[in-house]
Design a protein around this motif. Structure first.
Motif, mmCIF file in Angstrom:
data_model
loop_
_atom_site.group_PDB
_atom_site.id
_atom_site.type_symbol
_atom_site.label_atom_id
_atom_site.label_comp_id
_atom_site.label_asym_id
_atom_site.label_seq_id
_atom_site.Cartn_x
_atom_site.Cartn_y
_atom_site.Cartn_z
ATOM 1 N N ILE A 45 0.842 -1.202 0.000
ATOM 2 C CA ILE A 45 0.000 0.000 0.000
ATOM 3 C C ILE A 45 0.875 1.249 0.000
ATOM 4 C CG2 ILE A 45 -1.761 1.289 1.273
ATOM 5 C CD1 ILE A 45 -2.560 -1.459 2.530
ATOM 6 N N VAL A 76 -3.334 5.064 -2.584
ATOM 7 C CA VAL A 76 -4.246 6.170 -2.287
ATOM 8 C C VAL A 76 -3.633 7.447 -2.843
ATOM 9 C CG1 VAL A 76 -5.139 5.029 -0.218
ATOM 10 C CG2 VAL A 76 -3.287 6.696 0.003
ATOM 11 N N TYR A 99 -11.746 5.869 -3.773
ATOM 12 C CA TYR A 99 -11.864 5.424 -2.388
ATOM 13 C C TYR A 99 -12.659 4.132 -2.377
ATOM 14 C CZ TYR A 99 -16.401 7.916 -2.577
ATOM 15 O OH TYR A 99 -17.650 8.365 -2.923
ATOM 16 N N PHE A 111 -9.725 2.765 2.176
ATOM 17 C CA PHE A 111 -8.797 3.587 1.414
ATOM 18 C C PHE A 111 -9.509 4.891 1.056
ATOM 19 C CE2 PHE A 111 -7.869 -0.852 0.866
ATOM 20 C CZ PHE A 111 -6.486 -0.941 0.982
ATOM 21 N N PHE A 150 -6.436 3.967 5.426
ATOM 22 C CA PHE A 150 -5.237 4.411 4.720
ATOM 23 C C PHE A 150 -5.567 5.685 3.949
ATOM 24 C CE2 PHE A 150 -5.361 -0.170 5.139
ATOM 25 C CZ PHE A 150 -4.154 -0.441 5.773
#
Length: 293
Positions: A45, A76, A99, A111, A150
């Motif tokens: 991530i 992200v 998202y 996210f 996140f």
């Protein structure tokens, strides 16, 4: 479940006529991403600012490196990622969602998109009403399941630097109205301010990662039956710091952070799932505080 998490990478374009710059840029980012993408994890991530200016060239080049690895990668958006093109065009290039929420085992992974669009004057965070309503519904419906969030920008007045102007999601957005609806344990991961930091407020633990150009490191997160371990992995590769003088000589829109490492106690922690208690790692222990590759 194991997660590998990367702070602000700031992959940047380099002028092909300046060969030393191109060589240094390629050497640093290929090695940095190799260490990160090779880490054994169920998901890798990026917490945003994967690129330095969000150009099509930067996106394509950094994804060309990432896609060499057989790994599940989530990105992200960071404010630097959104400077050059619309989010629609950016997400078309990356194949990522703006998202989303995923159920992984007994945990919910969220996210967020905390960025503005093509705004070079305001690098602070923002969330529109549609996403805020969606996020609130996710938190409420998660019940007592562990929640891992996140995002690029921190929540105002949580981690180091989140008190600065444009250093967090805009303070006018009452994020705690939403966060306070979470039952049980929740952890919020972010980048943006380029300083390692861990704080705890109520049943939320906030984990902030520094920029990769400042600290050659990433985080491993392990979700056990009754705990969440956050471990700092320092990359001991002598070739990485050698590239920095040439990179910093030419690179725009990035300034090194002197105190990026924060304190040793803020580079790892254990969050207990029963009662939402967080036990911070000791500075003189390797686990869960820090590891090396």
């Amino acid at each position: 479940m194991k997660l590998a998490i990367l702070g602000d990478l700031h992959y940047h374009e380099a002028d092909e006529s300046t060969k030393a710059w191109v060589t240094a840029r390629d050497a640093f980012y290929k090695k940095m991403l190799h260490h990160f993408m090779s880490a054994e994890a169920d998901m890798h991530i990026s917490l945003g600012d994967l690129t330095n200016f969000g150009t099509e060239r930067e996106i394509n080049e950094v994804y060309d490196i990432i896609e060499q690895y057989d790994a599940s990668f989530f990105h992200v958006l960071g404010n630097h990622d959104t400077y050059s093109q619309t989010k629609r065009d950016l997400l078309t290039l990356t194949g990522q969602a703006r998202y989303q929420a995923l159920t992984m085992g007994n945990a919910i992974l969220v996210f967020l998109d905390t960025t503005r669009e093509m705004d070079l004057t305001n690098w602070g965070g923002w969330m529109d009403d549609e996403q805020l309503s969606w996020f609130e519904n996710v938190i409420v419906s998660s019940g007592t399941k562990p929640l891992l969030v996140f995002a690029h920008h921190p929540i105002h007045l949580t981690t180091t630097g989140s008190d600065r102007d444009k250093g967090s999601i805009d303070p006018s957005i009452d994020m705690w109205r939403i966060l306070s609806k979470k039952q049980g344990t929740a952890v919020y991961f972010n980048g943006h301010t380029h300083v390692d930091s861990i704080t705890k407020q109520n049943n939320w633990t906030f984990v902030q990662l520094s920029a990769c150009l400042d600290e050659h490191a990433f985080r491993m997160v392990e979700l056990g039956e009754d705990y969440i371990d956050v471990t700092a992995v320092d990359i001991e590769d002598a070739e990485l710091p050698k590239q920095l003088p040439e990179i910093h000589l030419h690179m725009k829109h990035f300034s090194p952070s002197v105190n990026a490492r924060g304190t040793e106690l803020e580079r790892g922690c254990r969050v207990m799932l029963t009662g939402g208690q967080a036990a911070f790692a000791s500075a003189d222990t390797a686990a869960p505080g820090q590891g090396h590759v």
